[in-house]
Design a protein around this motif. Structure first.
Motif, PDB file in Angstrom:
ATOM      1  N   THR A   1      -1.166   1.678   5.387  1.00  0.00           N
ATOM      2  CA  THR A   1      -2.341   0.778   5.455  1.00  0.00           C
ATOM      3  C   THR A   1      -3.435   1.501   5.113  1.00  0.00           C
ATOM      4  OG1 THR A   1      -3.561  -0.696   6.769  1.00  0.00           O
ATOM      5  CG2 THR A   1      -2.424   1.252   7.780  1.00  0.00           C
TER       6      THR A   1
ATOM      7  N   VAL B   1      -0.159  -8.339 -11.114  1.00  0.00           N
ATOM      8  CA  VAL B   1      -1.248  -7.651 -10.962  1.00  0.00           C
ATOM      9  C   VAL B   1      -1.379  -6.762 -12.257  1.00  0.00           C
ATOM     10  CG1 VAL B   1      -2.596  -5.981 -10.038  1.00  0.00           C
ATOM     11  CG2 VAL B   1      -1.541  -7.671  -8.429  1.00  0.00           C
TER      12      VAL B   1
ATOM     13  N   THR C   1       1.413  -7.050  15.433  1.00  0.00           N
ATOM     14  CA  THR C   1       1.461  -6.613  13.761  1.00  0.00           C
ATOM     15  C   THR C   1       1.833  -4.989  13.795  1.00  0.00           C
ATOM     16  OG1 THR C   1      -0.747  -5.768  13.238  1.00  0.00           O
ATOM     17  CG2 THR C   1      -0.328  -7.979  13.427  1.00  0.00           C
TER      18      THR C   1
ATOM     19  N   PRO D   1       5.722  -7.195  -3.750  1.00  0.00           N
ATOM     20  CA  PRO D   1       6.381  -8.119  -4.992  1.00  0.00           C
ATOM     21  C   PRO D   1       5.801  -8.592  -5.790  1.00  0.00           C
ATOM     22  CG  PRO D   1       6.685  -8.598  -2.326  1.00  0.00           C
ATOM     23  CD  PRO D   1       5.661  -7.556  -2.429  1.00  0.00           C
ATOM     24  N   ARG D   2       4.392  -8.302  -5.832  1.00  0.00           N
ATOM     25  CA  ARG D   2       3.339  -8.819  -6.749  1.00  0.00           C
ATOM     26  C   ARG D   2       3.016  -8.120  -8.083  1.00  0.00           C
ATOM     27  NH1 ARG D   2       1.814 -13.810  -7.695  1.00  0.00           N
ATOM     28  NH2 ARG D   2      -0.190 -13.010  -7.992  1.00  0.00           N
TER      29      ARG D   2
ATOM     30  N   ASP E   1       4.872  -4.581   7.959  1.00  0.00           N
ATOM     31  CA  ASP E   1       4.978  -5.977   7.910  1.00  0.00           C
ATOM     32  C   ASP E   1       3.926  -6.265   6.877  1.00  0.00           C
ATOM     33  OD1 ASP E   1       7.218  -6.856   9.396  1.00  0.00           O
ATOM     34  OD2 ASP E   1       5.550  -6.612  11.124  1.00  0.00           O
ATOM     35  N   SER E   2       4.077  -5.941   5.683  1.00  0.00           N
ATOM     36  CA  SER E   2       3.239  -6.004   4.428  1.00  0.00           C
ATOM     37  C   SER E   2       3.891  -5.873   3.111  1.00  0.00           C
ATOM     38  CB  SER E   2       2.112  -4.840   4.572  1.00  0.00           C
ATOM     39  OG  SER E   2       2.601  -3.529   4.416  1.00  0.00           O
ATOM     40  N   ALA E   3       3.193  -6.161   2.149  1.00  0.00           N
ATOM     41  CA  ALA E   3       3.802  -6.206   0.902  1.00  0.00           C
ATOM     42  C   ALA E   3       3.891  -4.816   0.620  1.00  0.00           C
ATOM     43  CB  ALA E   3       2.725  -6.519  -0.110  1.00  0.00           C
TER      44      ALA E   3
ATOM     45  N   ARG F   1      10.597  -0.267   2.279  1.00  0.00           N
ATOM     46  CA  ARG F   1      11.856  -0.605   2.531  1.00  0.00           C
ATOM     47  C   ARG F   1      12.558  -0.979   1.610  1.00  0.00           C
ATOM     48  NH1 ARG F   1      11.099  -5.207   5.912  1.00  0.00           N
ATOM     49  NH2 ARG F   1      13.498  -4.848   6.120  1.00  0.00           N
ATOM     50  N   ARG F   2      12.180  -1.221   0.377  1.00  0.00           N
ATOM     51  CA  ARG F   2      13.076  -1.601  -0.775  1.00  0.00           C
ATOM     52  C   ARG F   2      13.558  -0.329  -1.620  1.00  0.00           C
ATOM     53  NH1 ARG F   2      11.125  -5.214  -6.032  1.00  0.00           N
ATOM     54  NH2 ARG F   2      13.388  -5.654  -7.054  1.00  0.00           N
TER      55      ARG F   2
ATOM     56  N   TYR G   1       0.862  -1.044  -3.265  1.00  0.00           N
ATOM     57  CA  TYR G   1       0.151  -1.992  -2.189  1.00  0.00           C
ATOM     58  C   TYR G   1       0.513  -3.233  -2.386  1.00  0.00           C
ATOM     59  CZ  TYR G   1      -2.206   1.281   0.834  1.00  0.00           C
ATOM     60  OH  TYR G   1      -2.395   2.039   2.039  1.00  0.00           O
ATOM     61  N   THR G   2       0.630  -3.932  -3.715  1.00  0.00           N
ATOM     62  CA  THR G   2       0.802  -5.394  -3.784  1.00  0.00           C
ATOM     63  C   THR G   2       2.417  -5.544  -3.626  1.00  0.00           C
ATOM     64  OG1 THR G   2       0.822  -5.002  -6.274  1.00  0.00           O
ATOM     65  CG2 THR G   2      -1.309  -5.505  -5.051  1.00  0.00           C
TER      66      THR G   2
ATOM     67  N   HIS H   1      16.297  -2.488   2.002  1.00  0.00           N
ATOM     68  CA  HIS H   1      15.733  -3.283   2.954  1.00  0.00           C
ATOM     69  C   HIS H   1      16.121  -2.808   4.342  1.00  0.00           C
ATOM     70  CE1 HIS H   1      14.402  -5.396  -0.579  1.00  0.00           C
ATOM     71  NE2 HIS H   1      15.758  -5.616  -0.728  1.00  0.00           N
TER      72      HIS H   1
ATOM     73  N   LEU I   1       7.344  -3.784   2.556  1.00  0.00           N
ATOM     74  CA  LEU I   1       8.572  -4.210   2.041  1.00  0.00           C
ATOM     75  C   LEU I   1       8.880  -3.310   0.757  1.00  0.00           C
ATOM     76  CD1 LEU I   1       7.987  -8.009   1.469  1.00  0.00           C
ATOM     77  CD2 LEU I   1       9.286  -7.064   3.151  1.00  0.00           C
TER      78      LEU I   1
END
Lengths: 372, 372, 372
Positions: free
Chosen positions: C32, C299, C42, C294-295, C46-48, C54-55, C291-292, C66, C51
């Protein structure tokens, strides 16, 4: 159709609705942030929000999705506003609503009292106290004013679940980091007293109020909600960028008071960064989900780029029209459902991850934050 | 391939083109907002706009889509610039073009006069008068200057369909809300006179011009176009945020003059909010559709989040190269076509809704706004 | 799964890693931008970004994608930090890393020296010198300070491939265009000397350092990297908008020194415009890709709207955790691979265009810019 399968929705920021009949143009006027008549040849129904209303609301009144606006309005009159309100709120299927009581009318008609809203929606309703509204009712002398607003707020907020600031509308969010000097507050209160206690717009008084809210929230263990991002034409958009609050956020951090940045759009990525950087900051879906219509998944995706999953909260920001409750809830269920389905299809997360994120944003983050 | 099926395109903001032969590097130099030579190892063809040019233009000259830039340039020379211009403009299939006549050359070559542009494009051509260009030709004494620019603008704008301001390039959009004092304008006009009547960059004079334009437009019933968002390196991007115009927008609202925020990108969401909040504000697609190439649908989606569907207007902002007319038109047809197909597939709107939105943005909003 | 098929990755902006064991909360704290403990309920996982970790990382340690965070952390401890580091860095498959040596520890543990990082990663490692770190070690008298920092920087940068500025963290990017007066620099250096040579935050000194960097880079033929956009809570986001550098960019243009705008998010569209408008400006993917989560494709698409394809550079901005090297590289390969597959499916570019863009961004732009 993607649809978020969550056990409950907690709407952490909304307003009450009008259950009386509204003229068509008055109703349409509640489907835009503008408080002016529409430009020639245009109607608020011809917008992303208008499409969302015509998608989700006609079926609740027995019409097909995408029914023309005129047909929808005719059917609404046929059923009567009270019955339409009941059906729309029921279809929204909200578990709990945290209602900002700072506004008491919409389209010239009174909003339902909270008990009636709760009954019509079949939801638990809790109050959010609007800071500036409370302060505007205080008529203490200038020397007493700084304390009197604190007492009035503490009294109003007792039993409420949060305090909400609309500083963004009154002055914008560019405030000094630290508390204003008491002497400056007293002087400004004197000037306001001489001007007849009208709408609170003095920057020093607004700034004092913000810190008053921090103190009261710290004492009562409540979060402080702040309007950020787009709103009605009173607001100057770039002055509602939540990043302008950075100095205040740092100065208020020792109080431990959670700061909930409402809406944020089009500065929602800035709000999300603040939520990641500062433990006290939370962020909100707000009216963005409804207003952006077909684009809800994309905008939600932008919010989730940096926002910790435990710090983004669902809300409808519904105001005036029961349609906005249903639209807010349906847009969220469809939009986040679609986004998470895409993420899973792309291999970005597991089904369990998606379900957990959904439950958190839909209800659990709000329950934890507001101690519901 | 998604393709917008609309009866006509009205391009409400564009410039004329060079029909003479251009050296390859001069032509490439008109495919970027930069007026500098490209960095070592780079070419303007290697960009989102370059991809769009190579997608849409080679077929108009008898080559396959995505032909290499060198092949395309060779074929263009082989056909001759005049024939290539005719083919490219014809392929754009524009019904009407509203042409900003403030620029008269590109790449060191003169632009086609409007009658020749109309003939080559097979389109109705109407003039948009550029405010600062008109004012720079005024050589009145300082005391007369404030009135003389009004008279010159009124004369120039008679018969035109709009006035356009490039304040964003000269000073940025952070102007005071209210009119400047006459004495300050006269003083600044005197200073400019002593300096030899060069390029207009004095903030007070520019500010006076903006209000002169409001007065003239109000008198003639014309809209006022304002450049906002990205442009060439003269411009400082954050000073071109249209939200900076908010005070001016409010102050000019009683005049009823429509304010058309051109381009806007990357502040197009801010422009869209202004268009929703204020009846007098309209917003534009502009060169964004061409410059963002493969991303056109996504950017159009962002514009349509808050922009009323009756207030977004198609334009190419083509300048210098006939390629930019074809690319602007094709990008719009493909991009909005794709976006609306996605919306329908998602259930966000009906086919009839999509068709209506398409016709409005493609032509009808411009016809209504400019009384064509 | 889309995957970018490029022969090599050059990571033009990264930091070294900790190869020692880290407590679970310390490791999570490196996922973070916050340097505070997480809010109640929190976790940074638990953030983009969480994920994405963990991917991509569990498979490198023999677990399925995951896998829950707890399982991953347990497996990492079981293998030992040194072995996990070796596996994660190897899986990142980087060819060359340009490492900012301004930070020497993370999570309270020292970072690997560059030779050990190179060995563990199987990559060529080159140094990027951090401007403010070099300057803070200079203890010359006030009158000598302006020259002494230049000498110290020239010495430190000899053999390095670039200089990096963190002005965004110290003051923000709103600096005057032109060099500060020498007398002002000497006065500020005197004040700093009297205060004990601590962290450099004086705006005049920082501004002088920026121009010192321009001079040194011009002399050595090196690019100057500048942090822009999001970062840790020291930074005020809107003051890190790269558009604020416009005046400096213009003033520094004659030096020919390339200015590399790192990260940029959420102002990456502004950075891309600067890269298009000014030949000296380059732009970066940075930590945004990781940091983003899945997005990433969306971006990246935004960056490529205006950025010349020859001026966007891949980087991981990995810091502290070897996971961030693997995540940065995998996110880039997956994200750009997916974006370009979409572009081709849409007909926006040819396969050859996509491959060329990919090779440029992955490695060739960096090789050309840093003369590797």
């Amino acid at each position: 159709m993607p649809w978020l399968d969550v056990p409950a929705l907690v709407d952490h920021h909304c307003h009450s609705v009008v259950a009386a009949e509204l003229a068509d143009d008055v109703l349409a006027g509640l489907l835009t942030e503008s408080d002016r008549p529409p430009a020639p040849g245009t109607s608020p129904f011809d917008s992303a929000l208008g499409l969302a209303v015509r998608r989700w609301c006609p079926p609740a009144l027995g019409l097909p999705a995408h029914a023309p606006a005129a047909d929808y309005l005719a059917r609404r009159r046929e059923l009567g506003a009270a019955e339409a309100t009941r059906r729309l709120l029921a279809a929204a299927a909200l578990d709990t609503c945290l209602v900002d009581t700072g506004l008491t009318a919409a389209g010239g008609r009174p909003l339902l009292p909270l008990t009636e809203l709760a009954e019509a929606a079949g939801a638990v309703v809790r109050e959010v106290v609007r800071l500036e509204t409370v302060a505007e009712a205080v008529t203490a002398t200038a020397g007493d004013w700084p304390y009197a607003v604190g007492e009035a707020l503490a009294e109003a907020a007792t039993g409420a679940v949060a305090v909400k600031s609309v500083l963004a509308y009154r002055h914008g969010l560019a405030v000094p980091a630290e508390r204003p000097a008491l002497s400056a507050v007293v002087a400004a209160a004197g000037a306001r007293q001489r001007a007849g206690h009208g709408r609170l717009t003095d920057p020093v008084l607004l700034h004092h109020l913000l810190w008053t809210a921090v103190d009261v929230c710290a004492g009562l263990g409540l979060p402080l909600q702040l309007h950020t991002g787009f709103g009605d034409p009173d607001l100057t958009l770039h002055l509602a960028d939540p990043s302008l609050l950075s100095g205040f956020v740092r100065a208020a951090e020792p109080s431990g008071v959670p700061l909930v940045l409402l809406h944020g759009y089009p500065y929602h990525r800035q709000a999300a960064w603040l939520a990641q950087a500062f433990p006290t900051v939370y962020t909100d879906l707000g009216l963005t989900a409804a207003y952006t219509g077909p684009r809800v998944s994309a905008v939600l995706g932008e919010m989730l780029e940096l926002a910790p999953f435990g710090k983004l909260l669902f809300s409808t920001d519904a105001y005036g029209l029961p349609e906005l409750y249903l639209v807010g809830a349906a847009q969220f269920r469809h939009g986040l459902g679609g986004l998470l389905a895409d993420w899973q299809a792309d291999g970005a997360c597991s089904a369990a991850d998606a379900q957990r994120l959904a439950r958190w944003v839909a209800a659990e983050n709000a329950r934890r934050l507001y101690a519901l």
